[in-house]
Design a protein around this motif. Structure first.
Motif, PDB file in Angstrom:
ATOM      1  N   GLU A  48      56.103  53.798  38.903  1.00 19.03           N
ATOM      2  CA  GLU A  48      55.988  55.256  38.984  1.00 19.03           C
ATOM      3  C   GLU A  48      54.979  55.786  37.963  1.00 19.03           C
ATOM      4  O   GLU A  48      54.236  56.721  38.241  1.00 19.03           O
ATOM      5  CB  GLU A  48      57.354  55.898  38.760  1.00 19.03           C
ATOM      6  N   ARG A  49      54.963  55.178  36.785  1.00 14.23           N
ATOM      7  CA  ARG A  49      53.992  55.595  35.762  1.00 14.23           C
ATOM      8  C   ARG A  49      52.568  55.310  36.232  1.00 14.23           C
ATOM      9  O   ARG A  49      51.669  56.131  36.067  1.00 14.23           O
ATOM     10  CB  ARG A  49      54.273  54.884  34.428  1.00 14.23           C
ATOM     11  N   LEU A  50      52.352  54.136  36.807  1.00 13.78           N
ATOM     12  CA  LEU A  50      51.032  53.803  37.331  1.00 13.78           C
ATOM     13  C   LEU A  50      50.611  54.780  38.426  1.00 13.78           C
ATOM     14  O   LEU A  50      49.452  55.208  38.483  1.00 13.78           O
ATOM     15  CB  LEU A  50      51.035  52.370  37.884  1.00 13.78           C
ATOM     16  N   LYS A  51      51.544  55.139  39.269  1.00 16.04           N
ATOM     17  CA  LYS A  51      51.267  56.105  40.332  1.00 16.04           C
ATOM     18  C   LYS A  51      50.866  57.454  39.740  1.00 16.04           C
ATOM     19  O   LYS A  51      49.902  58.092  40.185  1.00 16.04           O
ATOM     20  CB  LYS A  51      52.505  56.263  41.226  1.00 16.04           C
ATOM     21  N   PHE A  52      51.597  57.891  38.717  1.00 15.47           N
ATOM     22  CA  PHE A  52      51.310  59.155  38.033  1.00 15.47           C
ATOM     23  C   PHE A  52      49.926  59.112  37.377  1.00 15.47           C
ATOM     24  O   PHE A  52      49.138  60.063  37.501  1.00 15.47           O
ATOM     25  CB  PHE A  52      52.383  59.416  36.976  1.00 15.47           C
ATOM     26  N   VAL A  53      49.619  57.997  36.692  1.00 18.53           N
ATOM     27  CA  VAL A  53      48.320  57.845  36.018  1.00 18.53           C
ATOM     28  C   VAL A  53      47.177  57.915  37.027  1.00 18.53           C
ATOM     29  O   VAL A  53      46.151  58.548  36.774  1.00 18.53           O
ATOM     30  CB  VAL A  53      48.272  56.503  35.236  1.00 18.53           C
ATOM     31  N   GLU A  54      47.365  57.289  38.204  1.00 15.19           N
ATOM     32  CA  GLU A  54      46.312  57.310  39.231  1.00 15.19           C
ATOM     33  C   GLU A  54      46.131  58.717  39.808  1.00 15.19           C
ATOM     34  O   GLU A  54      45.003  59.166  40.056  1.00 15.19           O
ATOM     35  CB  GLU A  54      46.650  56.311  40.336  1.00 15.19           C
ATOM     36  N   GLU A  55      47.238  59.427  40.027  1.00 11.82           N
ATOM     37  CA  GLU A  55      47.144  60.805  40.530  1.00 11.82           C
ATOM     38  C   GLU A  55      46.377  61.683  39.549  1.00 11.82           C
ATOM     39  O   GLU A  55      45.535  62.500  39.956  1.00 11.82           O
ATOM     40  CB  GLU A  55      48.548  61.372  40.763  1.00 11.82           C
ATOM     41  N   LYS A  56      46.653  61.529  38.249  1.00  8.85           N
ATOM     42  CA  LYS A  56      45.959  62.313  37.220  1.00  8.85           C
ATOM     43  C   LYS A  56      44.486  61.915  37.130  1.00  8.85           C
ATOM     44  O   LYS A  56      43.622  62.763  36.888  1.00  8.85           O
ATOM     45  CB  LYS A  56      46.645  62.143  35.861  1.00  8.85           C
ATOM     46  N   ARG A  57      44.195  60.613  37.338  1.00  9.39           N
ATOM     47  CA  ARG A  57      42.800  60.172  37.311  1.00  9.39           C
ATOM     48  C   ARG A  57      42.013  60.836  38.443  1.00  9.39           C
ATOM     49  O   ARG A  57      40.878  61.287  38.253  1.00  9.39           O
ATOM     50  CB  ARG A  57      42.725  58.644  37.457  1.00  9.39           C
ATOM     51  N   GLN A  58      42.630  60.909  39.618  1.00  3.45           N
ATOM     52  CA  GLN A  58      41.974  61.540  40.761  1.00  3.45           C
ATOM     53  C   GLN A  58      41.756  63.038  40.510  1.00  3.45           C
ATOM     54  O   GLN A  58      40.716  63.590  40.882  1.00  3.45           O
ATOM     55  CB  GLN A  58      42.795  61.322  42.028  1.00  3.45           C
ATOM     56  N   GLU A 264      38.725  55.652  47.950  1.00  7.60           N
ATOM     57  CA  GLU A 264      39.705  54.662  47.487  1.00  7.60           C
ATOM     58  C   GLU A 264      38.992  53.356  47.166  1.00  7.60           C
ATOM     59  O   GLU A 264      38.092  52.930  47.881  1.00  7.60           O
ATOM     60  CB  GLU A 264      40.756  54.412  48.573  1.00  7.60           C
ATOM     61  N   TYR A 265      39.429  52.725  46.094  1.00  5.29           N
ATOM     62  CA  TYR A 265      38.921  51.403  45.751  1.00  5.29           C
ATOM     63  C   TYR A 265      39.815  50.369  46.411  1.00  5.29           C
ATOM     64  O   TYR A 265      41.019  50.408  46.276  1.00  5.29           O
ATOM     65  CB  TYR A 265      38.943  51.199  44.227  1.00  5.29           C
ATOM     66  N   PHE A 266      39.194  49.448  47.127  1.00  3.47           N
ATOM     67  CA  PHE A 266      40.013  48.410  47.730  1.00  3.47           C
ATOM     68  C   PHE A 266      39.598  47.003  47.302  1.00  3.47           C
ATOM     69  O   PHE A 266      40.332  46.070  47.465  1.00  3.47           O
ATOM     70  CB  PHE A 266      40.002  48.541  49.258  1.00  3.47           C
ATOM     71  N   GLY A 267      38.446  46.862  46.733  1.00  2.00           N
ATOM     72  CA  GLY A 267      38.056  45.609  46.092  1.00  2.00           C
ATOM     73  C   GLY A 267      38.145  44.366  46.949  1.00  2.00           C
ATOM     74  O   GLY A 267      38.298  44.421  48.165  1.00  2.00           O
TER      75      GLY A 267
END
Length: 302
Positions: A48-58, A264-267
């Motif tokens: 959930e923290r990673l999800k939150f960090v990604e949302e804030k990055r966007q 989106e990055y998919f690498g």
């Protein structure tokens, strides 16, 4: 130490740990102590923290795009003025300073909340493999212990362990976006002797990759319309004319839409702007799904 004290200490640790690698170490430590349920609990909070960090990055990325245009215009104007020993004044000076300050504050945010998208997605995959692997190891240890009692697999009831594995898999794939990562997770489960569960991940991956293909078609259509209006504008300006107000509005609208399209990055070799790359990923996914189906059949025949 009581369970209540353990829970309290773990809660305190989670509330005061922001770094993802440190949270991952807590998960690994709990698994080493055979505390799977607690490890799963920490994993959920970390995801959930990673999800939150990604949302804030966007959100920051979008904001920086919004600031870049006005900042560039004001900076160009300021540079012209500075050559004549002048500077921006009044509202323009204040606006330039505030935009410049906001960009600087974004740039100096702590590392714990500025993970790149690729690093974020890699952590989500790593967490999923760690927890799913641990759930599979628990089942394996149980089966081996039971075999020593009964000398046969037929009397072993491992349904509860299968349910746990399924729960972990279904939970973790909600946090994994890149199709290549979903395929990698399929391969991981398949090699661990769980082709049926791997196949269900493939179904999600196919939906994701199909959506990416549709988004590329829509994006390409926008680009073509924007390019046509750009060419018309260039042609008109050569004869000192401009687009009609309606077309100018459409041109600006299309430009903004393209500018703020979420990338989106998919690498792992997947270029979401390249139809050949997308088709190759569909082929990779199909191949893995066939492999899972064949392995499932082998297990049934054993």
């Amino acid at each position: 130490m009581s369970q209540e004290q353990v829970d309290k200490l773990l809660k305190f640790s989670l509330e005061n740990t922001k770094d993802i690698s440190e949270l991952n170490n807590i998960i690994l430590g709990l698994l080493k102590k055979e505390q799977f349920d607690l490890a799963f609990q920490v994993c959920k909070q970390t995801q959930e923290r990673l999800k939150f960090v990604e949302e804030k990055r966007q959100e920051r990325e979008k904001r920086e795009l919004e600031l870049s245009g006005p900042l560039q215009e004001l900076t160009q104007e300021r540079n012209v003025l500075l050559r004549t020993n002048k500077d921006l004044e009044g509202e323009k000076a204040t606006k330039w300073k505030l935009i410049d300050l906001e960009k600087e504050l974004i740039r100096t945010l702590p590392a714990s909340i500025t993970l790149t998208q690729s690093a974020n997605y890699n952590w989500q995959l790593s967490l999923a493999k760690t927890l799913i692997g641990a759930a599979l190891d628990r089942k394996s240890a149980f089966v081996q212990a039971e075999q020593k009692k009964y000398f046969t697999k037929d009397l072993i009831n491992d349904v509860a362990y299968d349910d746990t594995i399924r729960e972990v898999v279904e939970h973790c794939i909600n946090y994994i976006k890149p199709p290549p990562h979903l395929v990698e997770l399929m391969q991981f489960l398949d090699t661990k002797g769980e082709p049926d569960m791997a196949y269900t991940i493939g179904e999600k991956a196919y939906t994701v990759i199909t959506n990416i293909k549709q988004e590329l078609h829509a994006k390409t259509s926008l680009k073509v319309k924007h390019q046509m209006l750009q060419q018309e504008q260039d042609r008109l300006r050569r004869i000192k004319k401009e687009l009609t107000p309606e077309k100018q509005k459409q041109f600006t609208s299309l430009g903004n839409e393209l500018k703020y399209l979420k990338k989106e990055y998919f690498g792992n070799g997947l270029d979401v702007d390249n139809i050949n790359s997308i088709e190759q990923q569909i082929l990779n996914l199909s191949t893995q799904m066939v492999t899972c189906a064949l392995n499932s059949k082998k297990i049934l025949l054993q």
